[in-house]
Design a protein around this motif. Structure first.
Motif, PDB file in Angstrom:
ATOM      1  N   TYR A  96      54.351  20.639  31.732  1.00  0.00           N
ATOM      2  CA  TYR A  96      52.946  20.270  31.598  1.00  0.00           C
ATOM      3  C   TYR A  96      52.575  19.559  32.892  1.00  0.00           C
ATOM      4  CZ  TYR A  96      53.301  21.279  26.626  1.00  0.00           C
ATOM      5  OH  TYR A  96      53.481  21.902  25.417  1.00  0.00           O
TER       6      TYR A  96
ATOM      7  N   THR B 155      44.574  20.616  34.244  1.00  0.00           N
ATOM      8  CA  THR B 155      45.659  20.104  33.410  1.00  0.00           C
ATOM      9  C   THR B 155      45.921  21.058  32.259  1.00  0.00           C
ATOM     10  OG1 THR B 155      46.536  18.176  32.222  1.00  0.00           O
ATOM     11  CG2 THR B 155      44.199  18.677  31.887  1.00  0.00           C
ATOM     12  N   ASN B 156      47.142  21.031  31.784  1.00  0.00           N
ATOM     13  CA  ASN B 156      47.494  21.696  30.532  1.00  0.00           C
ATOM     14  C   ASN B 156      48.102  20.666  29.578  1.00  0.00           C
ATOM     15  OD1 ASN B 156      50.010  21.356  31.746  1.00  0.00           O
ATOM     16  ND2 ASN B 156      50.786  23.348  31.105  1.00  0.00           N
ATOM     17  N   HIS B 157      47.895  19.387  29.885  1.00  0.00           N
ATOM     18  CA  HIS B 157      48.422  18.278  29.094  1.00  0.00           C
ATOM     19  C   HIS B 157      47.285  17.727  28.238  1.00  0.00           C
ATOM     20  CE1 HIS B 157      50.074  14.118  28.584  1.00  0.00           C
ATOM     21  NE2 HIS B 157      51.164  14.840  28.346  1.00  0.00           N
ATOM     22  N   GLN B 158      47.376  17.946  26.950  1.00  0.00           N
ATOM     23  CA  GLN B 158      46.272  17.650  26.043  1.00  0.00           C
ATOM     24  C   GLN B 158      45.811  16.201  26.099  1.00  0.00           C
ATOM     25  OE1 GLN B 158      46.532  19.460  22.232  1.00  0.00           O
ATOM     26  NE2 GLN B 158      44.815  18.302  21.403  1.00  0.00           N
TER      27      GLN B 158
ATOM     28  N   VAL C  81      38.929  20.416  24.852  1.00  0.00           N
ATOM     29  CA  VAL C  81      40.281  20.972  24.780  1.00  0.00           C
ATOM     30  C   VAL C  81      40.278  22.226  23.920  1.00  0.00           C
ATOM     31  CG1 VAL C  81      42.646  20.514  24.065  1.00  0.00           C
ATOM     32  CG2 VAL C  81      41.284  18.690  25.081  1.00  0.00           C
TER      33      VAL C  81
ATOM     34  N   ASP D 298      43.014  25.315  22.577  1.00  0.00           N
ATOM     35  CA  ASP D 298      44.450  25.551  22.424  1.00  0.00           C
ATOM     36  C   ASP D 298      45.045  26.420  23.528  1.00  0.00           C
ATOM     37  OD1 ASP D 298      44.259  25.690  18.809  1.00  0.00           O
ATOM     38  OD2 ASP D 298      44.552  24.000  20.156  1.00  0.00           O
TER      39      ASP D 298
ATOM     40  N   ASN E 159      44.439  26.637  26.622  1.00  0.00           N
ATOM     41  CA  ASN E 159      44.621  25.978  27.906  1.00  0.00           C
ATOM     42  C   ASN E 159      45.707  24.912  27.909  1.00  0.00           C
ATOM     43  OD1 ASN E 159      42.528  27.465  28.996  1.00  0.00           O
ATOM     44  ND2 ASN E 159      40.988  25.944  28.457  1.00  0.00           N
ATOM     45  N   MET E 160      46.224  24.574  26.763  1.00  0.00           N
ATOM     46  CA  MET E 160      47.143  23.443  26.683  1.00  0.00           C
ATOM     47  C   MET E 160      48.591  23.860  26.402  1.00  0.00           C
ATOM     48  SD  MET E 160      45.271  20.873  27.371  1.00  0.00           S
ATOM     49  CE  MET E 160      43.921  21.636  28.250  1.00  0.00           C
ATOM     50  N   ASN E 161      48.948  25.067  26.740  1.00  0.00           N
ATOM     51  CA  ASN E 161      50.316  25.541  26.538  1.00  0.00           C
ATOM     52  C   ASN E 161      51.188  25.157  27.720  1.00  0.00           C
ATOM     53  OD1 ASN E 161      49.604  26.824  24.114  1.00  0.00           O
ATOM     54  ND2 ASN E 161      48.930  28.642  25.225  1.00  0.00           N
TER      55      ASN E 161
ATOM     56  N   LYS F 223      53.498  25.561  30.782  1.00  0.00           N
ATOM     57  CA  LYS F 223      53.462  26.578  31.845  1.00  0.00           C
ATOM     58  C   LYS F 223      54.890  26.816  32.316  1.00  0.00           C
ATOM     59  CE  LYS F 223      50.578  27.724  35.725  1.00  0.00           C
ATOM     60  NZ  LYS F 223      49.800  28.694  35.006  1.00  0.00           N
TER      61      LYS F 223
END
Length: 182
Positions: free
Chosen positions: A82, A100-103, A113, A115, A117-119, A121
């Motif tokens: 992340y 960012t991909n950090h929720q 946010v 879902d 985009n927050m996986n 990488k």
């Protein structure tokens, strides 16, 4: 009159060379100032985060906030992580967040946010996947490590503006490493 016109192309070339020289010198000054701000940031983080470690690698500074375990990431290995990327202006603040991909980071910055985009990488450590500052900073990260990777615009996107990132910007990435496979 003909003789005077003959010198105009030479004068224009000379003026272009002077302008290029000035811009190179200005760029060197910009990068030098960025490096000074990076050094100050690192020193303040080292003094306020007991147990932090700094690793320098080809223009990148990796400030390890939480040590990882296992073998460090090598060229050609893959890393799952992340991240939060910031334009660096001497400190990290939510107003300078560009990706960012950090929720939790996204929510703290007031981002909407979704879902998708927050996986986590997963990428292979090679030149085609990363700008040089991030690639050099990721080399050696370990499973579970949390770190900042900070570098001047010289190792970032250089003279290109990318989205909301101004040209020649220093960048900092906070990285939460989930997995390393060499």
């Amino acid at each position: 009159m003909k003789n005077r016109n003959r010198y105009i192309p030479s004068v224009l070339i000379f003026l272009a060379l002077i302008a290029t020289g000035c811009s190179k010198k200005q760029l060197e000054t910009i990068y030098s100032n960025q490096e000074n701000r990076i050094d100050s940031f690192i020193q303040s983080q080292l003094s306020s985060n007991e147990g932090s470690v700094i690793i320098y690698n080809n223009g990148s500074n990796r400030l390890i906030l939480s040590q990882g375990e296992g073998e460090g990431l090598k060229e050609g290995g893959s890393v799952s992580f992340y991240y939060a990327g910031y334009v660096f202006e001497g400190s990290i603040n939510q107003n300078n967040l560009f990706a960012t991909n950090h929720q939790a980071t996204a929510e703290a910055a007031g981002w909407t946010v979704t879902d998708g985009n927050m996986n986590v990488k997963t990428m292979t450590l090679d030149d085609s996947n990363f700008i040089s500052g991030l690639k050099n900073g990721l080399e050696g990260v370990k499973n579970g490590e949390i770190c900042y990777i900070v570098f001047s615009g010289k190792y970032g996107f250089g003279p290109k503006q990318i989205g909301t990132i101004p040209a020649n910007s220093a960048l900092v990435y906070q990285i939460w490493v989930e997995d390393v496979v060499n």
